[in-house]
Design a protein around this motif. Structure first.
Motif, mmCIF file in Angstrom:
data_model
loop_
_atom_site.group_PDB
_atom_site.id
_atom_site.type_symbol
_atom_site.label_atom_id
_atom_site.label_comp_id
_atom_site.label_asym_id
_atom_site.label_seq_id
_atom_site.Cartn_x
_atom_site.Cartn_y
_atom_site.Cartn_z
ATOM 1 N N SER A 347 1.026 -1.444 -0.061
ATOM 2 C CA SER A 347 -0.009 -0.230 0.106
ATOM 3 C C SER A 347 0.982 1.105 0.335
ATOM 4 O O SER A 347 0.597 2.259 -0.571
ATOM 5 N N GLY A 348 2.005 1.229 0.715
ATOM 6 C CA GLY A 348 3.002 2.271 0.629
ATOM 7 C C GLY A 348 3.501 2.643 -0.499
ATOM 8 O O GLY A 348 4.044 3.748 -0.947
ATOM 9 N N ILE A 349 3.588 1.711 -1.523
ATOM 10 C CA ILE A 349 4.112 1.825 -3.051
ATOM 11 C C ILE A 349 2.945 2.221 -3.747
ATOM 12 O O ILE A 349 3.335 3.506 -4.494
ATOM 13 N N MET A 350 1.806 1.620 -3.937
ATOM 14 C CA MET A 350 0.936 2.073 -4.927
ATOM 15 C C MET A 350 0.091 3.097 -4.697
ATOM 16 O O MET A 350 -0.221 3.756 -5.811
ATOM 17 N N ALA A 515 5.890 5.100 -13.941
ATOM 18 C CA ALA A 515 5.102 4.197 -13.041
ATOM 19 C C ALA A 515 5.579 2.820 -13.067
ATOM 20 O O ALA A 515 5.554 2.526 -11.855
ATOM 21 N N LYS A 516 5.810 2.232 -13.992
ATOM 22 C CA LYS A 516 6.298 1.066 -13.937
ATOM 23 C C LYS A 516 7.425 0.916 -13.405
ATOM 24 O O LYS A 516 7.820 -0.021 -12.608
ATOM 25 N N ILE A 517 8.648 1.951 -13.772
ATOM 26 C CA ILE A 517 9.686 1.948 -13.038
ATOM 27 C C ILE A 517 9.671 2.274 -11.622
ATOM 28 O O ILE A 517 10.520 1.357 -10.988
ATOM 29 N N PHE A 518 8.742 3.065 -11.087
ATOM 30 C CA PHE A 518 8.749 3.253 -9.760
ATOM 31 C C PHE A 518 8.106 1.810 -8.941
ATOM 32 O O PHE A 518 8.814 1.643 -8.027
ATOM 33 N N VAL A 519 7.273 1.359 -9.580
ATOM 34 C CA VAL A 519 6.674 0.298 -8.765
ATOM 35 C C VAL A 519 7.560 -1.065 -9.031
ATOM 36 O O VAL A 519 7.950 -1.992 -8.038
ATOM 37 N N ARG A 520 8.497 -1.048 -10.066
ATOM 38 C CA ARG A 520 9.344 -2.164 -10.137
ATOM 39 C C ARG A 520 10.589 -1.839 -9.275
ATOM 40 O O ARG A 520 11.062 -2.643 -8.542
ATOM 41 N N LYS A 524 10.641 -3.074 -5.451
ATOM 42 C CA LYS A 524 11.430 -4.254 -4.955
ATOM 43 C C LYS A 524 12.055 -3.998 -3.682
ATOM 44 O O LYS A 524 11.947 -4.738 -2.468
ATOM 45 N N VAL A 525 12.812 -2.709 -3.489
ATOM 46 C CA VAL A 525 13.393 -2.198 -2.288
ATOM 47 C C VAL A 525 12.415 -2.124 -1.244
ATOM 48 O O VAL A 525 12.787 -2.529 -0.158
ATOM 49 N N ILE A 526 11.309 -1.384 -1.365
ATOM 50 C CA ILE A 526 10.193 -1.281 -0.217
ATOM 51 C C ILE A 526 9.829 -2.742 0.234
ATOM 52 O O ILE A 526 9.781 -2.628 1.467
ATOM 53 N N MET A 527 9.508 -3.344 -0.590
ATOM 54 C CA MET A 527 8.830 -4.815 -0.176
ATOM 55 C C MET A 527 9.959 -5.614 0.459
ATOM 56 O O MET A 527 9.645 -6.157 1.656
ATOM 57 N N VAL A 528 11.192 -5.602 0.266
ATOM 58 C CA VAL A 528 12.332 -6.335 0.784
ATOM 59 C C VAL A 528 12.565 -5.742 2.023
ATOM 60 O O VAL A 528 12.498 -6.353 3.233
#
Length: 706
Positions: A347-350, A515-520, A524-528
């Protein structure tokens, strides 16, 4: 016996923005690899091109350059390959990309390459743009005048690529597609000096001999050859600057003749008049700057106006998802990880994707319309006062998107001192990764009030943060210019494009891609980090966590009416005694003077991997502590209090934290790219120390003022 050459080697050259990269991508597809040219931090893109069933080639995408007189590091790379002075790249064929909508400028470089007498094929791009401008080109006539094959192509629509491959194959097999006559009479510029150089190097064309006279120090020659050329220069009073100017004038005269004969253009006066009238206003000494500030204000207001609805929608969706999972999943460590680690991090990313798309969309509109170049022009005078120049503006504006490509784009600043200063201050521009932090903090501590019915206070604060970074960059540059000792003159020459309507398809593609670059990438960093943080905030050393749980379970049995309050207290105690809590409490004494608590301390540490991780960290910490999925992160932070009941996120804390993120170096990738571009750890170390010190000092001042 010489080893047999496995692959044909083709050099792809052209002016910047001539469609060279699009053509490279279209010809090679996914068969690409990116490295560095030996000894310089210049990207070396190589792809495999299948010419026909029997012939394959290595296509080398050389850096864009305007003429055969290099000034920047990347232009020197292209120059040495074209002059056969690069031991690593020996091109059999040169494919020159020329923009059909701007032939006058593109043909200068083209004519210089032709006079080197190397096998050349001209690929004519931007033909659709030329048609839209009303330009009609006689390709056969231009081919006859240049004396080399000219192939119209459209890389975006894959038009003309098969014919281009066929022509390259024919030129490669014949190895003789060089013009029989010089484009201009090069020998007339310095006849005796040229003949003397050709006695030492009989293989050189007249024009290549001129370049040996001008730049021989940069070519791999023996000391005897270098001395011989020096002597020729002295004996013939050879003047490089005069020779260069004379040669370019000859070329433009001949280019004018060719274009008059083969190109029909609409009357440029009408378009020029409109452009000039608009420039009289937009580049005005006073109104130009007022309009620039207004444009920037609208840019930042729009980020709030347009993004609020999709952001609220995404926030609501994630709250509902957390609610649903909380109700339907059994209580276990894995469900806790899924809800408070994975979903909270996601949620913090999207939630910030709409803002990032809107920011990039608006920047693309400014670039496409031709106004971005005017911003460079307007700011050159101011930039010079602080040791930079107008060319520093583009990297700094790019820094509003991301500091990494912005720092790499400083390569087109010829002056070493100005380039270094630009690299050192560009991270002070508020990149898109800081946008989520500003947004959430502004919504927490700044009231949503309007002045005059349309001036939003939140928008004004957002603009103020961006301007603070810009002002600080100028102040830091004016201080640093006194310490960086490089004496080199610089010039600012800029071609102002005509105004035109933005290509809306291009705007849409850019928004989706970013948007793709930000999410990808950020995702990745945020999820880890979210998952790692969940672990650090859910577990602690020794038996402490077990003892706290036992104590509170006993209290719940003794006081069943207080269960909800005790559960909240239990979550809070567990978080404080977890690994993350211990880390936060350790650094709390250092950050308390600037208004930060230990949770913000944890976020400062985790967000060094990437600034936007701040929001993901907060989402995870408050989810683990609160355990309440009915409310959004914003509401959780709004309700956060200290032990004495006072609010955590007050106006002084919010402003102090925003100022800290404007000025602090919170990004490992930026430091890595600064090291790569400066070829030393000294500059990234200085950058980290000065930015962190500046951020702390300014946050301290802001916190105590408010």
């Amino acid at each position: 016996m010489e080893p047999k050459k496995k692959l044909l080697s083709i050099a792809l050259v052209g002016n910047p923005n001539s469609g060279k990269t699009s053509l490279f991508n279209a010809l090679t597809g996914l068969n690409q690899k990116v490295g560095n040219f030996p000894g310089v931090t210049v990207d070396k893109k190589i792809g495999i091109l299948a010419i026909d069933e029997t012939l394959k080639a290595e296509l080398i995408d050389l850096p864009g350059t305007y003429s055969l007189y290099p000034r920047r590091a990347d232009e020197w790379v292209a120059y040495k390959v074209l002059m056969n002075a690069d031991k690593d790249v020996d091109a059999d064929v040169i494919v020159l990309v020329a923009d059909a909508s701007n032939l006058k400028r593109n043909f200068l470089f083209c004519s210089q390459i032709l006079d080197l007498k190397r096998p050349v094929v001209v690929a004519l791009t931007m033909n659709d743009l030329a048609i839209k401008k009303g330009i009609k080109i006689d390709v056969a006539g231009i081919e006859a005048d240049l004396g080399v094959p000219v192939v119209p192509v459209n890389p975006r629509k894959n038009k003309g690529l098969a014919h281009l491959r066929k022509v390259i194959g024919m030129v490669a097999k014949k190895q003789n597609s060089v013009p029989l006559h010089d484009f201009v009479d090069n020998k007339s510029v310095a006849p005796k000096a040229i003949e003397s150089v050709q006695q030492i190097f009989p293989q050189l064309s007249d024009y290549a001999a001129i370049h040996y006279l001008i730049n021989h120090e940069n070519f791999p020659l023996t000391p005897q050859q270098q001395t011989a050329i020096e002597n020729i220069e002295i004996q013939n009073n050879f003047n490089p600057t005069k020779t260069q100017a004379e040669e370019i004038l000859h070329r433009y005269r001949r280019i004018h003749q060719i274009l008059q004969k083969n190109v029909v253009e609409p009357d440029p006066l009408e378009q020029k008049l409109f452009t000039n009238q608009l420039d009289n206003i937009l580049l005005h000494r006073f109104w130009g700057y007022i309009i620039l500030l207004a444009v920037l204000f609208i840019l930042f207001q729009s980020i709030f106006w347009l993004a609020s609805y999709p952001m609220d929608g995404i926030e609501w969706l994630f709250t509902q998802l957390s609610n649903f999972l909380n109700t339907n999943l059994p209580e276990a460590w894995w469900s806790n990880l899924l809800i408070n680690g994975l979903v909270a991090g996601l949620s913090g990313i999207m939630v910030f994707v709409p803002q990032i798309m809107i920011l990039f969309g608006l920047i693309t509109i400014l670039e496409d319309s031709g106004y971005m170049a005017r911003i460079s022009f307007l700011s050159d005078k101011l930039m010079r006062k602080v040791g930079l120049n107008g060319k520093s503006v583009m990297p700094m504006i790019s820094g509003f998107a991301c500091a990494v490509p912005a720092i790499m784009s400083t390569r087109n600043i010829e002056n070493k001192k100005e380039r270094l200063l630009t690299i050192m201050v560009t991270p002070l521009m508020s990149c898109s990764a800081r946008l989520p932090i500003y947004t959430i903090l502004i919504s927490l501590v700044i009231k949503n009030t309007y002045y005059l019915g349309f001036l939003s206070l939140q928008g004004l604060v957002m603009m103020g943060l961006y301007l603070l970074g810009l002002v600080m960059a100028l102040i830091v540059s004016s201080v640093m210019k006194r310490f960086i000792k490089v004496n080199e003159k610089s010039f600012f020459i800029l071609e102002l494009p005509i105004y035109r309507a933005p290509r809306w398809k291009n705007v849409g593609i850019t928004m989706v891609e970013k948007a793709k670059i930000f999410v990808r990438d950020a995702g990745k960093v945020i999820m880890v980090i979210s998952l790692l943080l969940w672990f650090l905030s859910s577990y602690g050393p020794g038996q402490q966590m077990q003892q706290i749980e036992t104590k509170y379970h006993q209290l719940m049995q003794q006081q069943p009416s207080e269960t909800v309050a005790l559960q909240r207290e239990l979550a809070s105690q567990k978080l404080q005694h977890s690994y993350a809590g211990i880390l936060g409490k350790t650094i709390e004494p250092i950050i308390k003077p600037i208004g930060f608590d230990w949770k913000i301390g944890i976020a400062l540490i985790t967000s060094f991997a990437a600034r936007e991780v701040f929001v993901g960290t907060m989402a995870t910490l408050y989810s683990v502590e609160e355990g309440n999925e009915d409310i959004s992160l914003r509401e959780k932070m709004q309700q956060a209090t200290y032990a004495d009941g006072s609010k955590v996120y007050t106006l002084p804390t919010g402003l102090s934290l925003m100022v800290f993120y404007v000025l602090a170096m919170q990004c490992m990738s930026t430091l890595a790219v600064v090291k790569r571009e400066t070829r030393s750890w000294k500059w990234p170390a200085i950058q980290f120390v000065y930015m962190t010190g500046l951020a702390y000092a300014m946050s301290l001042i802001v916190y105590h003022i408010f």
